[in-house]
Structures are given as structure tokens and as C-alpha cells.
Design an enzyme around this catalytic site. Structure first.
Site, short mmCIF file in Angstrom:
data_model
loop_
_atom_site.label_atom_id
_atom_site.label_comp_id
_atom_site.label_asym_id
_atom_site.label_seq_id
_atom_site.Cartn_x
_atom_site.Cartn_y
_atom_site.Cartn_z
N GLU A 162 -0.85 -64.23 2.12
CA GLU A 162 0.39 -63.46 2.31
C GLU A 162 1.09 -63.77 3.64
OE1 GLU A 162 -0.49 -59.32 1.72
OE2 GLU A 162 -1.15 -59.61 -0.33
N GLU A 336 -5.09 -60.78 -5.92
CA GLU A 336 -5.19 -59.37 -5.54
C GLU A 336 -4.37 -58.53 -6.49
OE1 GLU A 336 -4.15 -58.21 -1.51
OE2 GLU A 336 -5.22 -59.95 -0.70
O1 IFM Z 1 -5.15 -54.53 2.11
C1 IFM Z 1 -4.11 -55.42 1.80
C2 IFM Z 1 -4.59 -56.85 1.87
O2 IFM Z 1 -5.13 -57.14 3.13
C3 IFM Z 1 -3.45 -57.80 1.62
N1 IFM Z 1 -2.75 -57.46 0.40
C4 IFM Z 1 -2.38 -56.09 0.19
C5 IFM Z 1 -3.58 -55.18 0.41
C6 IFM Z 1 -3.18 -53.71 0.18
O3 IFM Z 1 -2.17 -53.33 1.04
#
Ligand code: IFM
Length: 428
Positions: A162, A336
């Protein structure tokens, strides 16, 4: 579902779970420093002790086996390996990930390694951090080192997690480390992160890594005003995706847009061929025209929302995967997906979290529907294995399949963990 090739996993990141920030020679990171800033973290906490995973990783691995995960996505803490960001190597840092990777392989769980999940060595921040081009070259050195150490045991290397958050939350809104609010710094950071990715891909391949990719966070954008939708899409999605695809940067989402020095070969380096794209998806944004440097207004999310205030919108994941299947040439992994809810534990053996079960069920269905219709989706990872340090929210938001009672460090499975386990047993 072909269990041999489709990965079913859970994801974590180093700073959010490891703790042990001062043990075995780890150097400080920007998050250690940022967390000390009054008001930066909602509950005044930090990544210490987090889930003490550095000490309890064997127990966490046992939970992964219990869940029946076929893959585990984790990140390596750059400051554990190179405490000053470059130069001197810390063998104890490498040894920790050696043990973890060997443990995963023995358990039949595929390691999916991310090199950078936001914990920049503080020494590099002191030399300009991601605003400096030099940081991209330091990242390449780090990537080569980790690539060489794990190329034979880790089949998936993601360079960055990210970069949108590192660049924009870190340098534009100031919500994340290093906490700047400066559009020029944000664009410089974005470019240097992408350059670091490109150089990192070269370094990993040079070291013999087999599959190399990147993990981006996407927001599904909708709205009635085409210009606002396009601007928000450029900001949330295309700013990082387009250069990776060799299309260069889209028109800047900011007006006026600061200029960033882009050297002649940068765009070519950023657009290295990839083996996969990691897709992080949580929610959609509904937008309308707004004012200011970034003239977009966000409409209130529709219900239901999660504890983060994010709308539950599984259709966005389906539409996103279909779009990425059309626009990109890469195999896709949902690296994710998950939700925070105010889970409560009063000593029971299971924590009931019906909303998370519904969220995951609907999103997994959406992802598999896109796959059934031809999207080259090859894996799905729940965020997260454990409740953990949720950045500026500290420990106030719980995303885990496993509840963590932080004072005792006990892990308690939530109903969603049983749900995931059953899905995986049934071949999902
Ligand atoms: O916890 C974060 C993660 O580190 C990166 N993506 C989003 C998640 C939730 O906010």
C-alpha cells in the site's frame, strides 16, 4: 476450488504484531518515533508490545495450522535486518525470519513475504525518508539481501504494501508516520516509493527470487459526477497502478500539482514485468465535486459500516477484480480483506463476531464469483490473523480472526476463525 494452486491465507505485518522493538539489535523505525508524538495514536499506544509475535510466533503458527491456512502473508521489518537502513546487517534479525519461514514450510504453509509494510528505518527518515531518492536505492540493497536469504524458501515476494498509504497518509494528511502535511512531499514520496519498487524488483530478480509483485490498496469509487469520480479514481487507484502498467502517471489529482523530479529511466524501471498484483480491498467511496487542492467531497457511507466507519460493499471487490482482470496482465491475489468490529471477550472459549463472519462470507463469495467469470484470482488472504496495532487507531480496532487479550497475550478464536476453518476444510 483447486487447493493445490489457490492460496487461502491470513495476513499480518511486522510492526503491527511483532513487538520486541528494542530486542536483538532492531533499529528504530519511523513508527516508533511517530507513536511517541502526543496525539498521534488514538490510545497513546505503540507497536510495543503489540502481539509479542516475535516471542510467541510458534503459538501463532500453531493457530495457522489449526485454521488450515495454506499460505501466510507477513512482512519483514527492515530495521531488524538493517538497523541503520543500509550497510550493517543484523544477523539476529535475519535469524528470526529464518525460523519463521522454516516453521511455515514444515507446517506446509506457503510463506508470502512483504518487504515494506511502512516501518522505514528512522536513520533513513533522518536523511529525507521517502522524499529522498536515496531511500529507493537503500530499499534495493535491503531487497537484494532478503531476496538472497529467502529465494529458495519463499515463493512470493511483494516489494511494498500500500504505497498509497505511505505516500498520502504519511505525507499529505499526516495521519501516518512521518506525519507530514505537504502535497509536494507526498508526490515526491509516491514517486520514490514506486522507484524503490522498480529497483527492488530488479534486486529481487537478481538475487534469484521466483515470483515478485506489489500490493496496492484499492477503493471502489462511485458517484454521479464523472469528473469527481475520475479524480478520486486517479487519487486512490490509478496514481500507483498506471505507472506500474507502463502508462506513466495519470493527470495529477491535485490542483495545482507540485512538480516532482522524474529522472529519464525512472518510469521504465517502475514498469518492470511483474508476476502478480496483490489487491487489498475494504470498501467503496461515493464522491461528489468538492473544493481545495483535492476538489473531491466524500459522501457519508451507506449502512452497514464497520468499526472503522467503512461501508460494507462486497460488490466493490467483484467489480474491482473484473476491472483489474481487464486492465492488467497479472495474476491477482486478494492480499487483504477484512473488517474491524467492537469484539468483546469475557472469558469465553469463542468470541462471537457475526458481523465479521457475514463480511468475510460476502467478500469471499464476491471474489470467487469474479474468478468463476474469468478473473485470474489465485489467492485470498484475510486481514488479519490477529487483533493488532491498527496504526493511528492503536489497539482500539480489532481486525483479527483471533482475539488477542493484550494484557495476557492470550489468543481466543473468534467465530469467524471457526467459519474460515470450516470453509477451508471443505475446500472453500
Ligand atoms: O491494518 C491495515 C494494514 O496494515 C494495511 N491495510 C489496511 C489494514 C486495516 O486498516
Amino acid at each position: 476450488m483447486d487447493r493445490e494452486t489457490f492460496l487461502f491465507g491470513a495476513a499480518t505485518s511486522a510492526y503491527q504484531i511483532e513487538g520486541a522493538t528494542q530486542e536483538d539489535g532492531r533499529g528504530p523505525s519511523i513508527w516508533d518515533a511517530f507513536a511517541r508524538r502526543p496525539g498521534a495514536i488514538r490510545d497513546g499506544s505503540s507497536g510495543e508490545p503489540a502481539c509479542q509475535h516475535y516471542r510467541l510466533w510458534r503459538e501463532d503458527l500453531a493457530w495457522m495450522r489449526w485454521l488450515g491456512l495454506t499460505a501466510y502473508r507477513f512482512s519483514v521489518a527492515w530495521p531488524r535486518i538493517l538497523p541503520e537502513g543500509k550497510g550493517r546487517i543484523n544477523p539476529k534479525g535475519l535469524a528470526f525470519y529464518d525460523r519463521l519461514v522454516d516453521g511455515l514450510l514444515e507446517a506446509g504453509i506457503t510463506p508470502f513475504l512483504t518487504l515494506y509494510h511502512w516501518d522505514l528505518p528512522l536513520a533513513l527518515e533522518e536523511r529525507g525518508g521517502w522524499r529522498s531518492r536515496e531511500t529507493a536505492f537503500a530499499f534495493a540493497e535491503y531487497a537484494a539481501l532478503v531476496g538472497k536469504a529467502f529465494k529458495d524458501r519463499v515463493p512470493f515476494f511483494a516489494t511494498l504494501n500500500e504505497p498509497w498509504c505511505s505516500a498520502f497518509l504519511g505525507h499529505l494528511t499526516g495521519e501516518h508516520a512521518p506525519g507530514l502535511r505537504n502535497p509536494e512531499a507526498a508526490l515526491r514520496a509516491a514517486h520514490h516509493l514506486l522507484l524503490a519498487h522498480g529497483l527492488g524488483v530488479e534486486a529481487l530478480r537478481g538475487a534469484g527470487a521466483k515470483r515478485v509483485g506489489i500490493v496496492l490498496n484499492f477503493t471502489w469509487v462511485e458517484g454521479e459526477d464523472a469528473e469527481a469520480v475520475d479524480r478520486a479514481d486517479r487519487y486512490h487507484n490509478r496514481f500507483f497502478l498506471d505507472p506500474l502498467l507502463g502508462r506513466g502517471y495519470p493527470e495529477s489529482p491535485f490542483t495545482p500539482s507540485p512538480q516532482v523530479p522524474i529522472y529519464p529511466r525512472d518510469l521504465e524501471r517502475i514498469a518492470q514485468p511483474l508476476d502478480f498484483l496483490g489487491v487489498n480491498y475494504y470498501t467503496r467511496a461515493r464522491v461528489a465535486p468538492g473544493e481545495g487542492v483535492y476538489p473531491v467531497r466524500y459522501l457519508p457511507p451507506e449502512k452497514p459500516t464497520t468499526a472503522m466507519g467503512w461501508e460494507v460493499y462486497p460488490e466493490g471487490l467483484y467489480l474491482l477484480l473484473k476491472r483489474l482482470a481487464r486492465e492488467t496482465p497479472w495474476p491477482l491475489y486478494v492480499t487483504e480483506n477484512g473488517a474491524a468490529y467492537p469484539d468483546l471477550w469475557a472469558g469465553e472459549e469463542v468470541v462471537e463476531d457475526p458481523e465479521r463472519v457475514a463480511y468475510l462470507e460476502a467478500h469471499l463469495e464476491a471474489a470467487l464469483r469474479a474468478r468463476a467469470e474469468g478473473a485470474p484470482l489465485q489467492g485470498y488472504f484475510v486481514w488479519s490473523l490477529l487483533d493488532n496495532f491498527e496504526w493511528a487507531h492503536g489497539y482500539t480496532k480489532r481486525f483479527g480472526l483471533l482475539y488477542v487479550d493484550f494484557p495476557t497475550q492470550r489468543r481466543i478464536p473468534k467465530r469467524s476463525a471457526f467459519w474460515y476453518r470450516e470453509r477451508l476444510r471443505g475446500g472453500a
